[in-house]
Design a protein around this motif. Structure first.
Motif, PDB file in Angstrom:
ATOM      1  N   CYS A1104       0.855  -1.184   0.000  1.00  0.00           N
ATOM      2  CA  CYS A1104       0.000   0.000   0.000  1.00  0.00           C
ATOM      3  C   CYS A1104       0.893   1.237   0.000  1.00  0.00           C
ATOM      4  O   CYS A1104       1.788   1.354   0.822  1.00  0.00           O
ATOM      5  CB  CYS A1104      -0.895  -0.011   1.232  1.00  0.00           C
ATOM      6  SG  CYS A1104      -1.725   1.552   1.538  1.00  0.00           S
ATOM      7  N   CYS A1107       0.286   3.206   3.625  1.00  0.00           N
ATOM      8  CA  CYS A1107       0.776   2.728   4.911  1.00  0.00           C
ATOM      9  C   CYS A1107       1.988   1.828   4.758  1.00  0.00           C
ATOM     10  O   CYS A1107       2.556   1.380   5.759  1.00  0.00           O
ATOM     11  CB  CYS A1107      -0.335   2.008   5.681  1.00  0.00           C
ATOM     12  SG  CYS A1107      -0.810   0.438   4.921  1.00  0.00           S
ATOM     13  N   HIS A1168      -4.714   0.529   0.307  1.00  0.00           N
ATOM     14  CA  HIS A1168      -5.826  -0.081   1.024  1.00  0.00           C
ATOM     15  C   HIS A1168      -7.037   0.810   0.842  1.00  0.00           C
ATOM     16  O   HIS A1168      -6.898   2.028   0.826  1.00  0.00           O
ATOM     17  CB  HIS A1168      -5.527  -0.136   2.523  1.00  0.00           C
ATOM     18  CG  HIS A1168      -4.582  -1.220   2.895  1.00  0.00           C
ATOM     19  ND1 HIS A1168      -3.332  -0.957   3.396  1.00  0.00           N
ATOM     20  CD2 HIS A1168      -4.693  -2.562   2.845  1.00  0.00           C
ATOM     21  CE1 HIS A1168      -2.715  -2.095   3.636  1.00  0.00           C
ATOM     22  NE2 HIS A1168      -3.516  -3.098   3.302  1.00  0.00           N
ATOM     23  N   CYS A1171      -7.163   3.058   3.770  1.00  0.00           N
ATOM     24  CA  CYS A1171      -6.127   4.089   3.746  1.00  0.00           C
ATOM     25  C   CYS A1171      -6.535   5.199   2.787  1.00  0.00           C
ATOM     26  O   CYS A1171      -6.382   6.391   3.054  1.00  0.00           O
ATOM     27  CB  CYS A1171      -4.786   3.518   3.298  1.00  0.00           C
ATOM     28  SG  CYS A1171      -4.035   2.447   4.499  1.00  0.00           S
TER      29      CYS A1171
HETATM   30 ZN   LIG Z   1      -2.618   0.943   3.542  1.00  0.00          ZN
END
Ligand SMILES: [Zn+2]
Ligand SMILES: [Zn+2]
Ligand SMILES: [Zn+2]
Ligand SMILES: [Zn+2]
Ligand SMILES: [Zn+2]
Ligand SMILES: [Zn+2]
Ligand SMILES: [Zn+2]
Length: 1798
Positions: A1104, A1107, A1168, A1171
């Motif tokens: 991702c 993150c 994500h 996210c």
């Molecule tokens: Zn993420």
């Protein structure tokens, strides 16, 4: 005679007025013969007719006036023509024009924006221009020319022998000049007389009417009596008045629009039209009504516009008849211009009449000159044009005009200064027409004192701006508009002086010197203005104004340069000018004559200096008087004159010391600034110094100052001169031998540092004074040498493109830098390697020795850059690593003494102390720079002595006394000056070489030379190089081995690489070992049907980007999403314009026209979903906090869900969730042995039971209700999303709600099984009663929803609506469209189908196709999907006549929804099937494919492009194909007569060829749907043959296999017999798109030569205002339509906002994205509606490979195909939105463009 019915009627009623025009002519003729005809008789005629024909109608809309122009033509204009000609005007006038044809001059008056051409080789100055027609027929088209666009009002100079050095005629006008001699101006006497009376009457009338000031009524002679016969009330009520608005430059468009909308209560649109008219014409009638009403409006408008302290807008109430007469007057001027065009004799006559004296305004021309500023814009331009075409084409008339113009110049300019119209709308702009003609200019100077008149006018303005010292002073905050306008006089002066006289006459001398004396007065006012005093203690409180003075200087500098050149051409003038200047300088002493001088001494020389402390007393950089003297001085030698000549023995003559004093002070001040002593004086001073040194100003500033100091150095004894300079620098202390010791006593760090800097500056000045000799007059050089020197120094910094190099050179009066004359001698043009970039000039190696590190035009930065570059270059070529002084050109006689500076005692002393203090390690005043400069000076001295230009140079001999050689030698080994080791070595060698002849052979063994770093380097360098070379060889060998190994490995694992190659460079990995993989690859992969080969169902892992955590893609893990952008696109569209707009796209499938459809793209960055949501919510919050007014210029619009990818800032508006491979979710279904025919039969049964019904959409609530996602919630709460009615019809679309929830259903599958009989069971296997549940995570489902809403809203242009049944259809459509456009792009790029997909494209398709595969499931509305399946099935198989026909849909466009919906046909949920390439999927493909072949057979023209027949192939003639073709075409009502001549084999080849786009798209689609890797051949270019594609798709590839079955034949015939097909193909009706394959759209073809484009647009007029020029003609590069951009006239309403023509067009033509060429600006415009856009450089390059955005350089431009192709690919790949977002993101300007108004 008049057959007009309406007129006949009226004649009956009104016999008196409406008699045909003959009688009036008879009346005139009669009077004419009696010689009593006068203007009054014409007026009498007009008095009655003009109000009748041209009066505005009361109370009607003033925007819709229409006049009976035919009648007017007959009664008003033709009457005049008939009268003049005394017969048929056509015959007479055309005879006259033949006599005049072709004319010897062109004189075409330019419209605004019309192209102009100037020849850089032959034009007398840059104002000499040709029109297109002349240019194309002239010799100059082969010369170096420049293009430009006229700002209106000028005229073509073809045929003006004074405008061109050579070839003054084009071919057309050459012919005219050859014949013009013998055409006597022989008009019959009576014609002349009648014309004279007519012209006179017309001019007088027009003049009277148009200059009517502020009186609401008519002159009495034009008034219509109320008693006069008027049975029908033709003049209406006498109380008819007009409210007339005039334009000004104080009020904005918006202000006036709003005022009008409120006061006269019109619509916004009408208000805009009024304002556009006012702007264009200068005035407009906005109301026609009673006097009282009109007056009320006037008061209101004035009240409104005078708010906020503005001046009120000018409004007049005028009688309607006045308006009528004024309209007619303007038309008369046009008419007159036309008549004058016929015959030269008329023009001469006109000029006589116009100049005739008749009181009170003397003559018409004088009257116009004096009243010009009272007229409104269009009235002015009409007069101007008439004057140009009537008076300026004939030399004598032009001269007469020039004289009158000059006579009234003062008042004309005064009026102009008070006026607020642009210069080009003032009669003052006429100066360029007369003052640029050399003989006229010289005549006016000699006879009309024109210089005096002009300068006097300017000086009277200047006097107002003078302070009590008599110096000009400009203040901030005081409007200087009038003064700025006054500076136009300086342009006129420039015109007058632009041609130097070849021969002087006494009157010319007198006239010139008279002007010069005023010029000196002006310079006197400027000498010493803007004084600055060094700030001590406090900073400046406010920055003093400095710009006005520099602006004045810039405008004046050309006049100064020209005046100096004039002076230089005549001895008498030069002497008088020099004397006058000396006197002026004497009268303006810069010192107090009463104060006694200071005596200063150094090394036994003493001199009396002028006391003046630069660091405490005021200094100015403006010294034009001193500089003027310097300019004159350079010419003295030519005439054997010098400063001491008899001629200059005048009583009040300043001494050389006094002359150089102000300039020397300025130099010292600049040095002090560099030494940091003026830090507290702020930016104003720094800016001044910047411009002083800058190329724009330096010719008449810095350069002259240096010359003046050089004059001083040659007139003043060398030692004395140096003491003067040292004294002014305050460095005499430093020069004291005891300085070091004295300084120790009072050690002040600060002052020591300052002293050291000042010494460096002082030495710099000496280097410049001695070395800068490239001014003609100072050194024995030419202007070309001077230019060469500049170029050499620029190229010593770095190679430069043409434009940049040109910018560094000063421009002369004609904006020429002279670069072309010398550039090829000194530099070589290197084309860029790729052919698209700019080429650069590189200095030829032999010129590097000319490099002077202390070149005086270098800025500090340039100095160090060039030094670095040169040291590096010399090091590389093994030379000494230093920059020794360049060879110097010989000095002129008068400047010889400059050389003596180098060997005088003070100089040698200075050299000595610097060298000595360098040797002395304890000396604190040492600096490397000082040493460097002293060595440079010594170098100069040695070079001078070596060359022996002047015999007195004995430097080495004199230097011996000072022991310089020893000191240099000593320094050579000093570690302190390591950096200058090589320079010291060079100096020493040179010294010994120069001294050798004098020393004789005694000193044969000079001391050994110190080793230079260069020599050291060489061996070390060689060593190093050798080692590097060996290492490189070794590396290459290893690399080769590795590549070989890699190739082998690749071959062995080819299939593995197919899938992994595309992954490389991404943060993803395949799980599982490669061993497992390679096993699963088959030789010939098949994606569909019973023979389907193994799929790769790999789980992929991504990181991702937000993150940074890794995440595997599975059905139930947290969802991963790609940032994606969905846009409505018309890139593939086969229709443009109206057709495109009218065609409502069907939501069910992609139409064959490939009309507007949602396209999906992604940058491929994975996040994500949670996210991303956090990120997006953040963006939302941030945006909502931003103040509203700052919101506009953003690169993205959160209201439209837009955001930038957090990693690459790519524009995005949704996210595309990643779905695991569909094969991992579902196994392929059984039913392997099912037959195609059975499948079709089964579907036909299902269709038999098809029924319609309405269903409330309750099940959806579940899906929508559980939403927690904020971005989804915002979708739901969107205010205009429709409330759910009983049927839940989405009514927010344009009447397309029918499909919404009206659903189809069919019988249960058992019924089919029964009817099918024995094969029924197999069919039922396709639809298992229980599907295992598909576990898509909740999170993933949400993201699927989100994405499908994006395609839905973009695709239909509606608000989000979660339950609309069209949602899945639009997502599928986007999938089809995206694949189709990618396929086109690959074709266009000539790339293989699979091998070279970018990871971005790969990710996009994979995500999109898989999402479409599971959409039926996620969306959770089985009934709707079943209904869609049935509907599509019905379209394909029933093919009802009232539904779409085979020509309506795009083959692949219907395949996608068909293939995705069909598996659900008998399913009822909750879990729905996922297509994975089962036999049923194959059948769906096969059915659509067959329909596609039928379409080809029906629409293709097989008679074209028949391939040569191969005998073998001919044997296998496919008779059934011909038979089918005949049957089909007969069914479709087409001509079948030619079919028997055709060859079946060739036809089949054609069919296969045209099937490729369909098959290619299908291969892409099924590859991503099934996960079956593509065959290796498909990775290769050209591997995608018909057979290979069929094989991969599991399709039969023969005609028999595809088309053989009876059921197919039946279907085919049904398709062909569709009524629409019949109508279209038989040609009875135009209808759906009827070509076998759509073409790939290209941007419009552009002409190679840019000027062609400009020519085309000069004909273009605004489509919304009658024949008016468009200011910004802009071309849509997609469809080629020309638009009138950025103008109120063409604004259109779009979604309740008024937008410019381009924005509107982008919306219509490009569904919101547009790509345009702004022709006059020569730039590409990208637009994204509603309000974003960016400019790009155009695809046109000049010969130096550079673009010319804005057409500022004017070099001929040619199309660069590579650049244009790049633009094309940008558009084809849907990159416009992204490009704009990136451009907006990177702009830093605060001023935002109003893109929506373009
Ligand atoms: Zn993420
Ligand atoms: Zn012309
Ligand atoms: Zn011409
Ligand atoms: Zn030329
Ligand atoms: Zn990105
Ligand atoms: Zn327009
Ligand atoms: Zn267009």
């Amino acid at each position: 005679m008049d057959s007009d019915i309406c007129d006949v009627d009226m004649t009956a009623v009104l016999p008196k007025f409406l008699e045909p025009s003959k009688p009036i002519i008879e009346v005139w003729m009669e009077k004419f013969h009696k010689q009593i005809l006068s203007g009054t008789h014409f007026k009498d005629h007009w008095r009655l007719w003009v109000p009748k024909l041209y009066s505005p109608e009361p109370n009607g809309s003033c925007l819709e006036w229409s006049f009976d122009e035919d009648k007017a033509q007959e009664v008003l204009f033709e009457t005049l023509e008939r009268f003049i000609c005394n017969g048929d005007p056509q015959a007479v006038l055309s005879k006259l024009s033949q006599m005049d044809s072709p004319p010897s001059v062109c004189g075409r008056v330019f419209k605004m924006g019309e192209p102009t051409y100037s020849c850089r080789e032959c034009g007398m100055d840059s104002t000499c221009v040709l029109c297109v027609d002349c240019f194309k027929q002239s010799a100059h088209r082969h010369h170096k020319y420049k293009m430009g666009t006229s700002s209106g009002g000028g005229c073509c100079d073809c045929g003006d022998t004074e405008a061109w050095k050579t070839a003054p005629f084009c071919d057309i006008h050459q012919a005219g000049s050859d014949t013009s001699q013998d055409t006597g101006k022989s008009l019959p006497e009576d014609v002349v007389e009648r014309a004279r009376i007519t012209f006179s009457a017309v001019l007088k009338y027009a003049y009277d009417l148009l200059t009517l000031a502020h009186s609401p009524g008519l002159p009495s002679e034009l008034r219509v009596n109320e008693f006069e016969d008027d049975p029908l009330g033709f003049w209406n009520a006498p109380d008819t008045y007009c409210t007339v608005l005039f334009n000004d430059e104080t009020h904005t468009f918006e202000q006036v629009i709003n005022t009008l909308a409120r006061v006269i209560k019109c619509t916004q649109k009408d208000a805009i039209e009024f304002v556009t008219n006012i702007d264009r014409e200068g005035r407009a009638v906005v109301k026609c009504s009673t006097f009282n009403h009109c007056n009320e409006l006037k008061t209101e408008i004035e009240k409104f516009t005078s708010r906020h302290g503005n001046r009120a807008l000018k409004v007049l109430v005028v009688h309607a008849h006045v308006v009528a007469h004024q309209l007619y007057a303007i038309k008369l001027l046009d008419w007159l211009q036309k008549i004058l065009g016929y015959y030269e004799g008329f023009r001469i006559l006109f000029s006589k009449v116009a100049l005739e004296n008749n009181s009170p305004d003397a003559s018409i021309i004088e009257g116009i000159l004096l009243r010009d500023s009272q007229l409104w814009k269009s009235a002015r331009t009409h007069w101007h044009r008439l004057i140009i075409s009537g008076m300026l084409m004939d030399y004598e008339s032009k001269k007469a005009f020039a004289q009158v113009f000059t006579k009234h110049y003062g008042s004309v300019l005064k009026d102009f200064m008070r006026d607020d119209h642009d210069h080009s709308f003032s009669i003052a702009s006429m100066s360029v027409q007369v003052y640029t003609v050399p003989t006229l200019a010289h005549h006016l100077i000699a006879k009309e004192s024109v210089l005096f008149v002009l300068l006097n006018a300017f000086l009277s303005e200047c006097t107002r701006k003078c302070n009590k010292l008599g110096k000009l002073e400009f203040e901030r905050n005081i409007p200087s508009g009038a003064f700025k306008r006054a500076q136009f006089i300086l342009y006129d002066l420039r015109y007058l002086l632009s041609a130097k006289p070849a021969t002087w006459t006494d009157p010319l001398r007198k006239g010139f010197l008279q002007g010069l004396s005023l010029l000196l007065k002006l310079l006197e006012m400027m000498q010493g203005m803007d004084l600055v005093t060094r700030q001590i203690g406090q900073h400046m409180e406010y920055e003093p104004e400095w710009e006005s003075a520099f602006n004045l200087h810039i405008k004046l500098s050309h006049v100064i340069t020209l005046a100096l050149e004039w002076c230089g051409t005549d001895r008498v003038v030069l002497i008088k000018a020099y004397r006058a200047t000396l006197t002026k300088i004497f009268e303006n002493p810069c010192f107090d004559p009463l104060q006694s001088g200071d005596v200063k001494e150094l090394v036994d020389h003493s001199v009396t200096c002028l006391p003046y402390d630069v660091s405490t007393q005021p200094i100015s950089v403006h010294l034009p008087l001193s500089r003027f003297l310097a300019g004159l001085h350079l010419h003295l030698e030519k005439y054997n004159l010098n400063f001491l000549s008899q001629e200059f023995q005048i009583t009040h003559k300043p001494t050389p010391e006094q002359i150089i004093e102000p300039v020397l002070r300025t130099q010292v001040m600049i040095s002090q600034v560099h030494a940091g002593m003026w830090r507290r004086n702020g930016y104003s001073l720094l800016n001044q110094l910047y411009f002083y040194h800058n190329v724009k100003c330096r010719s008449e500033m810095l350069d002259r100052d240096i010359v003046l100091l050089q004059i001083g150095a040659s007139l003043i004894e060398s030692n004395e001169f140096l003491i003067h300079v040292l004294n002014k620098f305050n460095l005499l202390n430093w020069a004291h031998p005891q300085f070091e010791q004295n300084a120790l006593k009072s050690p002040e760090e600060d002052s020591m540092r300052q002293t050291m800097s000042l010494v460096e500056e002082f030495l710099s000045l000496l280097v410049v004074l001695v070395g800068e000799r490239h001014t003609p007059g100072v050194g024995q050089v030419t202007h070309n040498d001077r230019t060469k020197k500049e170029i050499i120094h620029q190229l010593c910094i770095k190679p430069l493109p043409h434009s940049e190099l040109n910018k560094t050179l000063p421009e002369d009066v004609n904006h020429e830098t002279g670069m072309e004359h010398v550039i090829d001698e000194v530099a070589e043009f290197k084309k860029p390697p790729q052919g698209t970039g700019k080429g650069v000039y590189e200095l030829k190696p032999e010129y590097f020795e000319q490099y002077n590190v202390f070149f005086y035009h270098y800025s500090r930065e340039e100095l160090s850059k060039s030094e670095e570059a040169q040291r590096k270059r010399r090091k590389l070529s093994g030379e000494l690593e230093c920059c020794p002084p360049p060879p110097l050109p010989p000095l002129s006689e008068g400047f010889l003494m400059i050389s003596n500076l180098l060997q005088c005692d003070v100089m040698l002393h200075v050299m000595h102390i610097v060298l000595e203090r360098s040797v002395n390690l304890r000396a604190r005043s040492f600096s490397e720079t000082q040493l460097h400069k002293v060595l440079h000076l010594i170098g100069y001295a040695l070079l001078e002595e070596e060359k022996q230009h002047c015999q007195f140079m004995l430097f080495t001999e004199r230097a011996e006394k000072w022991g310089l050689e020893g000191l240099i030698e000593e320094l050579s080994t000093s570690p302190r000056v390591e950096a200058h080791k090589d320079l010291l070595a060079w100096t020493l060698i040179k010294y010994r070489k120069v001294a050798a002849p004098r020393r004789g052979p005694v000193q044969t063994v000079p001391a050994p030379l110190p080793e230079t770093s260069g020599q050291n380097e060489r061996t070390a360098k060689e060593e190093k190089e050798w080692r590097a070379k060996m290492a490189a060889q070794k590396r290459a060998k290893i690399m080769a081995q590795m590549t070989a190994m890699q190739k082998n490995f690749m071959k062995e694992n080819a299939k593995l690489f197919e899938t992994t190659l595309v992954e490389s460079g991404k943060t993803s990995e395949l799980s599982g070992s490669s061993m497992d993989l390679s096993e699963s690859f088959e030789l010939k992969p098949v994606a569909l049907g019973p023979n389907q080969t193994t799929k790769i169902n790999l789980e992929r892992t991504y990181t991702c980007i937000l993150c940074q955590e890794d995440q595997t893609v599975t059905a139930d893990s947290p969802a991963l999403v790609l940032a994606a952008f969905v846009q409505q696109s018309t890139v593939l569209s086969q229709q443009r314009g109206e057709e495109l707009a009218l065609n409502e796209p069907d939501p069910f499938y992609l139409q064959s026209t490939l009309g507007p459809s949602p396209h999906t793209g992604t940058c491929g960055h994975v996040m994500h979903s949670h996210c991303w949501q956090k990120y997006f919510d953040n963006v939302l919050a941030k945006e909502s906090r931003r103040p509203y007014r700052l919101r506009q210029p953003t690169s993205f619009d959160v209201d439209k869900h837009e955001f930038l990818c957090p990693l690459c800032e790519c524009l995005s508006n949704t996210v595309l969730p990643l779905i695991p491979p569909l094969g991992s979710l579902r196994q392929s279904r059984s039913g392997q042995s099912l037959k195609f025919e059975t499948w079709i039969k089964a579907l036909q049964i299902a269709l038999k039971y098809k029924s319609e019904g309405f269903f409330a959409m309750s099940s959806l609530k579940n899906a929508a209700g559980r939403t927690t996602n904020p971005s989804l919630q915002s979708l739901e709460t969107s205010p205009s999303s429709s409330p759910e009615g009983v049927f839940g019809i989405a009514d927010d679309t344009e009447g397309e709600g029918i499909v919404a929830q009206q659903l189809f259903s069919t019988c249960p599958i058992d019924q089919i099984i029964t009817e099918l009989g024995e094969s029924g069971e197999e069919f039922s296997n396709l639809f298992p009663t229980v599907e295992s549940e598909l576990k898509l995570s909740y999170n993933l489902t949400e993201m699927i929803f989100l994405f499908s809403q994006a395609t839905y809203t973009r695709g239909l242009g509606v608000n989000p609506h979660l339950e609309d049944s069209r949602v899945p259809l639009l997502t599928w459509k986007s999938c089809a469209y995206t694949i189709r456009s990618l396929e086109c792009l690959l074709q266009e790029l000539n790339k293989p189908l699979f091998g070279e997909l970018s990871s971005r494209q790969q990710d996009c398709l994979e995500g999109l196709v898989r999402l479409c595969g599971v959409l039926a499931n996620a969306w959770n509305q089985p009934r709707v999907i079943v209904s869609h399946a049935l509907h599509l099935c019905s379209i394909m198989l029933d093919n009802h006549f009232d539904g779409p026909c085979i020509l309506d849909w795009d083959g692949f466009g219907i395949l996608v929804p068909f293939a995705l919906a069909m598996p659900s046909l008998f399913m009822s949920g909750p879990t729905m099937p996922v297509p994975t390439g089962s036999v049923e999927d194959l059948f769906a493909l096969q059915l659509v494919f067959v329909s596609n072949i039928v379409k080809i057979l029906l629409t293709a023209d097989f008679t074209k492009g028949i391939l040569p027949m191969d005998v073998d192939d001919a044997q296998q003639t496919n008779e059934p194909l011909l038979e089918l073709l005949t049957a089909l075409r007969r069914e479709a009502g087409m001509d079948t007569s030619q079919i028997h001549e055709m060859n079946a084999h060739t036809i089949w080849l054609q069919v296969k060829e045209w099937s490729l786009p369909f098959l290619r798209c299908s291969a892409l689609f099924y590859h991503f749907l099934t996960g079956v890797p593509a065959a290796t051949v498909l990775n290769e270019l050209g591997g995608d043959t018909f057979e290979n594609l069929c094989s991969y798709l599991g399709l039969p590839s023969t005609y028999e296999g595809l088309m053989g079955a009876t059921i197919i034949r039946t279907l085919a015939l049904r398709w062909a017999s569709h009524s629409k097909v019949k109508q279209v193909l038989s040609g009875a009706q135009s209808g759906p798109y009827e070509k076998p394959i759509p073409s790939i759209n290209q941007l419009v073809t552009l002409p190679t030569d840019y000027s062609e484009l400009i020519n085309t647009v000069s004909m273009f007029t605004c489509p919304n205002s009658d024949h008016d020029d468009s200011r910004n003609p802009t071309m849509c590069l997609v469809c080629g339509e020309m638009l009138c951009s950025q103008s109120y006239c063409c604004q259109t309403e779009l979604n309740t906002n008024l937008v410019g023509a381009c924005t509107f067009h982008a919306y219509m033509c490009g569904a919101g994205a547009g790509i345009f060429l702004r022709v006059r600006e020569c730039e590409v415009l990208l637009l994204a509606t509603p309000n974003r856009g960016c400019f790009m450089s155009p695809p046109y390059l000049d010969q130096y490979g550079e673009t010319d955005q804005g057409l500022r350089r004017g070099n001929p431009l040619r199309l660069c195909p590579d650049r244009y192709r790049k633009l094309h690919l940008l558009w084809l790949s849907h990159g416009i939105h992204e490009e704009i977002a990136r451009a907006l993101e990177s702009t830093t300007t605060i001023l935002s463009t109003q893109w929506q108004h373009l």
